[in-house]
Design a protein around this motif. Sequence first.
Motif, short mmCIF file in Angstrom:
data_model
loop_
_atom_site.label_atom_id
_atom_site.label_comp_id
_atom_site.label_asym_id
_atom_site.label_seq_id
_atom_site.Cartn_x
_atom_site.Cartn_y
_atom_site.Cartn_z
N GLU A 2 -25.49 5.78 -1.63
CA GLU A 2 -25.93 5.56 -0.25
C GLU A 2 -26.56 4.22 -0.38
N GLN A 5 -31.53 1.65 3.10
CA GLN A 5 -31.87 0.64 4.27
C GLN A 5 -33.09 -0.09 4.35
N ALA A 137 -26.59 -4.18 8.21
CA ALA A 137 -27.18 -2.78 7.69
C ALA A 137 -28.55 -2.69 7.76
N LEU A 141 -26.29 -0.74 11.55
CA LEU A 141 -24.94 -0.64 12.00
C LEU A 141 -24.10 -1.01 11.12
N TYR A 142 -24.40 -0.70 9.76
CA TYR A 142 -23.33 -0.83 8.78
C TYR A 142 -22.37 0.29 8.73
N ASP A 143 -21.14 -0.06 8.57
CA ASP A 143 -20.02 0.78 8.58
C ASP A 143 -18.68 0.15 8.03
N GLY A 145 -16.00 0.73 7.62
CA GLY A 145 -14.64 1.01 8.28
C GLY A 145 -14.63 0.28 9.69
N SER A 146 -15.72 -0.34 10.05
CA SER A 146 -15.62 -0.87 11.29
C SER A 146 -14.67 -2.25 11.38
N LYS A 155 -19.98 -1.17 0.13
CA LYS A 155 -21.20 -0.50 -0.13
C LYS A 155 -21.73 -1.05 -1.62
#
Length: 173
Positions: A2, A5, A137, A141-143, A145-146, A155
């Motif tokens: 994980e 943040q 991040a 807004l960290y994704d 797969g975006s 990650k």
Amino acid sequence: MEIDQSKVKMAYEYVANKAEEFIKHKMESENCKEACQSTVKLAMRLFLAGLPCSIVENYRIEERMGVYVLVKETPKRKMEYIINKEEADEIQELMTRLSIYSKGALKRILERRVDEFLRWAGLNGLTFADVYALKLASRGLYDPGSPYMPYTVGKTRLTLVTKYILAVASRKV
């Protein structure tokens, strides 16, 4: 694994603070005139936005449902970067001010400024994609797969970059 943040935010803020210090450092230099100052500001704004210097060659800024997207198209691919209104306005203003340069020359100047900053700040090896992932991040807004995320920053890389920046920051204090 994980993403923490708060650590990501601290790392991004450290890079942003160092960029502001670098701008002040260059402004105080007696041989840095108006064009020099504008290139330093633009280079740092692009870097903090996570945008590669090559965007100056061909880009457009679009607003999509309240979100600003910088679009860079090449004959082979189209890249889109999420930016905020302030970044969009400042990039547009500085690009207008620096229209005296050819696009290729401006790109090379900006790349030299970013390299100079990375050496000055002790952040060698940090890339635009790393900073872009940190920026997103830190804003939650960290994704991975975006389509807006660079494929080179997963990650694991984001965690390593965060640790690296925080280690540099702790040595500098």
